[in-house]
Design an enzyme around this catalytic site. Sequence first.
Site: not given
Ligand code: K2U
Ligand code: ZN
Length: 176
Positions: A46, A51, A91-92, A133-134, A137
């Site tokens: 996501g 971001q 979260c990235l 989650h997004e 943000h």
């Molecule tokens: O907002 C972001 O940075 C996106 C997150 C999305 C996410 C939301 C909820 C739960 C896990 C991830 C990023 O993709 S974090 C990297 C990641 C990728 C796969 C699984 C878990 C974390």
């Molecule tokens: Zn995030």
Amino acid sequence: MTHFTILEYPDPRLRTVAKNVEKVTPEITTLSEQMLETMYAAPGIGLAATQIDRHIRLLVVDVSEDYSQPYCLINPEIVSKDGEIVHEEGCLSVPEIFAKVTRANHIVVKALDKQGEPFELEAEGLLAVCVQHEMDHLKGVMFVDYLTSLKRRMIEKRLAKNRKLPPTAPSARSAL
Ligand code: K2U
Ligand code: ZN
């Protein structure tokens, strides 16, 4: 291939409340495609426009194993939610940090797609978690905000320490 720089916590720009997209222009359509490229390259599932320091209500997600199910949501609004799920989130913008967060397990979201057409997305499980989650943000909210202040302080110290490490050193990866 465009890969945007992703803002990192505690950058105050991540706290900006995004504005509605008034008109889905070709620039917005291209931006959503470039955000997907950035997300896939990270890699992530996501990415919110906040971001990449663009403060408009635009997010992309793809929770498929093979990058085959991308969604672009513009001006997303949750119209219904139910159930509960506790899921480990990352979260990235908060590298190397993972923590459990409780969210709605099933949601229905209305939004505009990258062509500006209205649609409704029904999501559950990881897709529901990722969309929420997004959408957080876009309100300047981050998953670390759901943790205790003690855990947040530990995260800030760890991120500061990781930034001081030489790039080849193994960072202090941990789940909280
Ligand atoms: O907002 C972001 O940075 C996106 C997150 C999305 C996410 C939301 C909820 C739960 C896990 C991830 C990023 O993709 S974090 C990297 C990641 C990728 C796969 C699984 C878990 C974390
Ligand atoms: Zn995030």
